[in-house]
Write a protein that holds these residues in place. Sequence first.
Motif, short mmCIF file in Angstrom:
data_model
loop_
_atom_site.label_atom_id
_atom_site.label_comp_id
_atom_site.label_asym_id
_atom_site.label_seq_id
_atom_site.Cartn_x
_atom_site.Cartn_y
_atom_site.Cartn_z
N THR A 71 0.81 -1.15 0.01
CA THR A 71 -0.09 -0.19 -0.10
C THR A 71 0.92 1.12 0.12
OG1 THR A 71 -1.74 -1.28 1.40
CG2 THR A 71 -1.74 1.25 1.20
N LEU A 72 1.95 1.34 0.76
CA LEU A 72 2.78 2.30 0.97
C LEU A 72 3.52 2.63 -0.54
CD1 LEU A 72 4.68 2.21 4.27
CD2 LEU A 72 3.00 3.93 3.47
N ASP A 73 3.93 1.37 -1.23
CA ASP A 73 4.68 1.54 -2.30
C ASP A 73 3.67 2.24 -3.32
OD1 ASP A 73 6.98 0.53 -1.33
OD2 ASP A 73 6.81 -1.26 -2.18
N LEU A 74 2.26 1.76 -3.31
CA LEU A 74 1.41 2.33 -4.35
C LEU A 74 1.27 3.77 -4.17
CD1 LEU A 74 -0.52 2.16 -6.60
CD2 LEU A 74 -2.38 1.13 -4.87
N LYS A 75 1.21 4.40 -2.66
CA LYS A 75 1.33 5.67 -2.47
C LYS A 75 2.11 6.53 -3.14
CE LYS A 75 -1.21 7.50 0.78
NZ LYS A 75 -1.85 7.78 2.24
N ILE A 76 3.45 5.96 -2.74
CA ILE A 76 4.88 6.60 -3.49
C ILE A 76 4.47 6.79 -4.88
CG2 ILE A 76 7.01 6.53 -3.35
CD1 ILE A 76 6.78 5.33 -0.65
N ARG A 77 4.37 5.51 -5.45
CA ARG A 77 4.21 5.66 -6.86
C ARG A 77 3.11 6.48 -7.45
NH1 ARG A 77 3.99 0.51 -7.79
NH2 ARG A 77 1.90 0.33 -8.11
N ASN A 78 2.34 6.63 -6.61
CA ASN A 78 1.11 7.61 -7.19
C ASN A 78 1.47 9.12 -7.33
OD1 ASN A 78 -1.25 5.96 -7.86
ND2 ASN A 78 -2.03 5.89 -5.90
N ARG A 79 2.37 9.17 -6.00
CA ARG A 79 2.89 10.81 -6.09
C ARG A 79 3.77 11.11 -6.93
NH1 ARG A 79 3.48 12.67 0.02
NH2 ARG A 79 1.18 11.87 -0.18
N ARG A 80 4.78 9.83 -7.20
CA ARG A 80 6.02 10.29 -7.79
C ARG A 80 5.51 10.64 -9.48
NH1 ARG A 80 10.19 5.78 -5.92
NH2 ARG A 80 10.79 6.80 -4.03
N GLU A 81 4.35 9.64 -9.95
CA GLU A 81 4.09 9.52 -11.24
C GLU A 81 3.00 10.10 -11.83
OE1 GLU A 81 4.26 5.65 -12.62
OE2 GLU A 81 6.26 5.08 -11.57
N ALA A 82 2.40 11.16 -10.56
CA ALA A 82 1.05 11.70 -10.86
C ALA A 82 -0.07 10.76 -11.33
CB ALA A 82 1.30 12.86 -11.72
N LEU A 83 -0.26 9.63 -10.55
CA LEU A 83 -1.13 8.59 -10.93
C LEU A 83 -2.24 8.90 -9.81
CD1 LEU A 83 1.15 5.41 -11.59
CD2 LEU A 83 0.01 7.12 -13.31
N ASP A 84 -3.37 7.89 -10.20
CA ASP A 84 -4.57 8.07 -9.42
C ASP A 84 -5.04 6.71 -9.10
OD1 ASP A 84 -6.34 9.30 -7.66
OD2 ASP A 84 -7.86 9.80 -9.18
N SER A 85 -4.02 5.89 -8.88
CA SER A 85 -4.57 4.34 -8.62
C SER A 85 -5.02 4.24 -7.12
CB SER A 85 -3.53 3.59 -8.60
OG SER A 85 -2.91 3.49 -9.98
N PRO A 86 -6.27 3.74 -6.96
CA PRO A 86 -6.94 3.71 -5.53
C PRO A 86 -6.11 2.68 -4.63
CG PRO A 86 -8.18 2.47 -7.17
CD PRO A 86 -7.18 3.25 -7.92
N THR A 87 -5.82 2.99 -3.58
CA THR A 87 -5.06 2.31 -2.54
C THR A 87 -6.21 1.30 -1.82
OG1 THR A 87 -5.37 4.16 -0.91
CG2 THR A 87 -3.03 3.88 -2.13
N ARG A 133 0.54 1.26 14.48
CA ARG A 133 1.80 1.98 13.72
C ARG A 133 1.10 2.52 12.57
NH1 ARG A 133 6.30 -0.80 9.93
NH2 ARG A 133 7.35 1.15 9.35
N ALA A 134 1.51 3.67 12.18
CA ALA A 134 1.03 4.18 10.79
C ALA A 134 2.19 5.09 10.23
CB ALA A 134 -0.02 5.55 11.06
N SER A 135 2.23 4.87 8.80
CA SER A 135 3.30 5.53 8.07
C SER A 135 2.54 6.17 6.81
CB SER A 135 4.41 4.83 7.69
OG SER A 135 5.44 5.24 6.66
N ARG A 136 2.69 7.61 6.48
CA ARG A 136 2.18 8.30 5.31
C ARG A 136 0.56 7.85 5.33
NH1 ARG A 136 5.82 9.86 0.81
NH2 ARG A 136 7.74 8.80 1.44
N TRP A 137 0.14 7.63 6.52
CA TRP A 137 -1.29 7.62 6.95
C TRP A 137 -1.82 6.21 6.62
CZ3 TRP A 137 -2.84 10.90 9.96
CH2 TRP A 137 -2.39 12.48 9.97
N VAL A 138 -0.82 5.08 6.57
CA VAL A 138 -1.26 3.80 6.05
C VAL A 138 -1.04 3.28 7.54
CG1 VAL A 138 -0.73 1.68 5.09
CG2 VAL A 138 -0.74 3.76 3.79
N THR A 139 -2.11 2.53 8.11
CA THR A 139 -2.02 1.79 9.48
C THR A 139 -1.61 0.22 9.29
OG1 THR A 139 -4.18 1.31 9.53
CG2 THR A 139 -3.82 3.40 10.37
N MET A 140 -1.05 -0.14 10.48
CA MET A 140 -1.04 -1.40 10.78
C MET A 140 -1.01 -1.88 12.29
SD MET A 140 2.98 -2.61 9.87
CE MET A 140 2.86 -4.22 10.49
#
Length: 235
Positions: A29-45, A164-171
Amino acid sequence: MNKAVEVRNLGRKDYKDTWDYQEKLFKETLDLKIRNRREALDSPTPNYLLMVEHPHVYTLGKSGDLENLLVSEAELKRKDATFYKINRGGDITYHGPGQLVGYPILDLDNFFTDIHKYLRLLEEMVILTLAEYGLKAERSPGETGVWLDVETPFARKICAMGVRASRWVTMHGFALNVNADLGYFDNIIPCGIKGKAVTSLNVELGVKEVDLSEVQEKLLKHFKDLFEAELKFVD
């Protein structure tokens, strides 16, 4: 905003295996969020809620004190219990059979970006569930989790929480004692809080056993309502 939450019922599963599985979903999930931001994508997490029971295990949060574990490694082995230092908040806690554990791996960008609110809603989910069994559960000021008789000398904790949370992703998440063997709590100072007891739903109701699947059904109903989520059940 993707408010669909995949509910995965893992049954009884080893703590370390479940932790590794959480980490995998969390990282994806974190990797997808980072990729969305870097590549200006809008893939739902995605969002997940893992429901599980563990064999006997003690876990110590990153801010915890090892002195709150009151038994040696040899004694742990005799009690058929394991021990892990982990990366959630909070101190030491116990998981075991008869305890309903939930690990929400949510992207809070899909819901609200407020960790305090997130914890309060998890507590409210448990409070509402216990109310269905006629129990008045509540919060204890300054102490995460759900308690009974907080303002009395007989305060006792029925549900522990640590996230725990990172970039608003919880576990990590919550552990509700339903039919727990409370003797295992004697081996620790639960959550590092001295002088307060621990209890279980079956003890409070004066019965031998409460239907774990029924409790889970009630929890999920309140989770769905509180988070305004769409639950999708996945085997």
